[in-house]
Design a protein around this motif. Structure first.
Motif, PDB file in Angstrom:
ATOM      1  N   ARG A  88      42.859 -75.088 -40.216  1.00 39.01           N
ATOM      2  CA  ARG A  88      44.161 -75.704 -39.937  1.00 39.01           C
ATOM      3  C   ARG A  88      44.369 -76.941 -40.801  1.00 39.01           C
ATOM      4  O   ARG A  88      45.488 -77.212 -41.269  1.00 39.01           O
ATOM      5  N   GLU A  89      43.308 -77.687 -41.030  1.00 40.93           N
ATOM      6  CA  GLU A  89      43.413 -78.862 -41.900  1.00 40.93           C
ATOM      7  C   GLU A  89      43.820 -78.438 -43.306  1.00 40.93           C
ATOM      8  O   GLU A  89      44.663 -79.083 -43.949  1.00 40.93           O
ATOM      9  N   ALA A  90      43.246 -77.346 -43.808  1.00 37.84           N
ATOM     10  CA  ALA A  90      43.596 -76.858 -45.136  1.00 37.84           C
ATOM     11  C   ALA A  90      45.054 -76.405 -45.191  1.00 37.84           C
ATOM     12  O   ALA A  90      45.767 -76.656 -46.170  1.00 37.84           O
ATOM     13  N   LEU A  91      45.518 -75.732 -44.137  1.00 36.76           N
ATOM     14  CA  LEU A  91      46.907 -75.289 -44.106  1.00 36.76           C
ATOM     15  C   LEU A  91      47.876 -76.473 -44.080  1.00 36.76           C
ATOM     16  O   LEU A  91      48.993 -76.381 -44.610  1.00 36.76           O
ATOM     17  N   SER A  92      47.476 -77.565 -43.490  1.00 38.85           N
ATOM     18  CA  SER A  92      48.370 -78.712 -43.319  1.00 38.85           C
ATOM     19  C   SER A  92      48.439 -79.613 -44.546  1.00 38.85           C
ATOM     20  O   SER A  92      49.346 -80.455 -44.644  1.00 38.85           O
ATOM     21  N   ASP A 144      49.110 -81.040 -48.344  1.00 38.01           N
ATOM     22  CA  ASP A 144      50.280 -80.956 -49.229  1.00 38.01           C
ATOM     23  C   ASP A 144      51.559 -80.707 -48.442  1.00 38.01           C
ATOM     24  O   ASP A 144      52.407 -79.897 -48.840  1.00 38.01           O
ATOM     25  N   ASP A 145      51.672 -81.386 -47.294  1.00 33.96           N
ATOM     26  CA  ASP A 145      52.851 -81.245 -46.429  1.00 33.96           C
ATOM     27  C   ASP A 145      53.069 -79.801 -45.999  1.00 33.96           C
ATOM     28  O   ASP A 145      54.205 -79.380 -45.745  1.00 33.96           O
ATOM     29  N   GLY A 146      51.988 -79.040 -45.910  1.00 29.68           N
ATOM     30  CA  GLY A 146      52.082 -77.660 -45.465  1.00 29.68           C
ATOM     31  C   GLY A 146      52.503 -76.678 -46.532  1.00 29.68           C
ATOM     32  O   GLY A 146      52.626 -75.476 -46.260  1.00 29.68           O
ATOM     33  N   ARG A 147      52.749 -77.154 -47.751  1.00 25.03           N
ATOM     34  CA  ARG A 147      53.125 -76.262 -48.840  1.00 25.03           C
ATOM     35  C   ARG A 147      51.879 -75.662 -49.489  1.00 25.03           C
ATOM     36  O   ARG A 147      50.799 -76.259 -49.447  1.00 25.03           O
ATOM     37  N   PRO A 148      52.009 -74.508 -50.136  1.00 22.60           N
ATOM     38  CA  PRO A 148      50.914 -74.051 -50.990  1.00 22.60           C
ATOM     39  C   PRO A 148      50.628 -75.106 -52.052  1.00 22.60           C
ATOM     40  O   PRO A 148      51.551 -75.769 -52.534  1.00 22.60           O
TER      41      PRO A 148
END
Length: 257
Positions: free
Chosen positions: A151-155, A157-161
């Protein structure tokens, strides 16, 4: 199809969040064995190139080349199989396409690639570009700590790829022609402008483990932000380690099908 004949899917949906629990049905694994072998190979090399290797070198020579691309360690195989199965799930059950098989581009057999685990793309009816930012985790016993790490990785860059992940995809697409090249150009434009609203980026967390879906996965999804769609998918494989080993052994056994 891979998942439809292989697994039962239980879906819990609330607002813009979905939890998928996937479990093997009786006889499902044997029904998709040949398909799974081919899908795994396709993530490491172009199937036409493998077929050409077989014609030029025979099955042993072609298998030797394929083996140079596939990891040998149990840990690397676990992680990469999770990424493969996540990608296949996206393309079978979601509107997104994952156009680049990034495991073909590793610097070494055992080296993990940086960036997002998978990036999906789609165009809506108004021709707006949407992204799917994905993380996959494969563990014999899936824990809360692993889920929080994803979840930390997904979040980030403001949730962007990440820009690095998007440019990697764009560069590979622009090596092609026609629609692929045009899509690569659009992605580069998106990276430059950073103008896409959060709602045009969906998040997917894919987990593969031997234990049942942990409560931590439910809790994590419930706590996820409400600014974008979220999908958490858990595939339970009770003989997790043996399954992974068998998958790679069969994928390397060219000519046995």
């Amino acid at each position: 199809m891979l998942y439809i004949p292989w697994c039962d899917r239980n879906v819990h949906e609330q607002d813009s969040k979905q939890l998928w629990r996937l479990s093997e049905r009786d006889g499902g694994r044997s029904a998709v064995e040949a398909t799974l072998n081919t899908r795994i190979r396709s993530h490491y090399d172009n199937l036409d190139a493998i077929a050409e290797d077989v014609r030029e070198l025979g099955y042993p020579g072609a298998a030797a080349i394929l083996a140079e691309r596939m990891p040998r360690s149990a840990r690397a195989r676990s992680g990469e199989l999770g990424e493969i199965l996540a990608t296949e799930l996206v393309e079978e059950h979601l509107d997104f396409n994952v156009p680049i098989r990034r495991l073909r581009y590793k610097d070494g057999r055992e080296m993990a690639l940086r960036g997002d685990d998978f990036v999906g793309l789609k165009l809506d009816d108004q021709n707006n570009l949407h992204f799917l930012k994905g993380e996959s985790k494969s563990r014999e016993n899936l824990s809360k700590a692993t889920i929080l790490e994803a979840r930390e990785a997904l979040s980030r860059d403001d949730g962007r790829p990440t820009a690095t992940s998007l440019l990697f995809v764009a560069d590979r697409l622009m090596e092609g022609e026609g629609e692929r090249r045009q899509m690569g150009r659009r992605i580069r434009n998106e990276v430059a402008s950073r103008a896409a609203p959060p709602g045009r980026t969906s998040h997917m967390l894919f987990t593969l483990s031997g234990n049942a879906t942990p409560q931590a996965l439910h809790d994590d999804l419930a706590a996820a932000d409400m600014v974008r769609p979220h999908l958490s998918a858990h595939l339970r494989i009770e003989d997790h380690q043996a399954f992974i080993q068998a998958c790679y052994e069969r994928a390397l056994a060219l000519g046995n099908e």
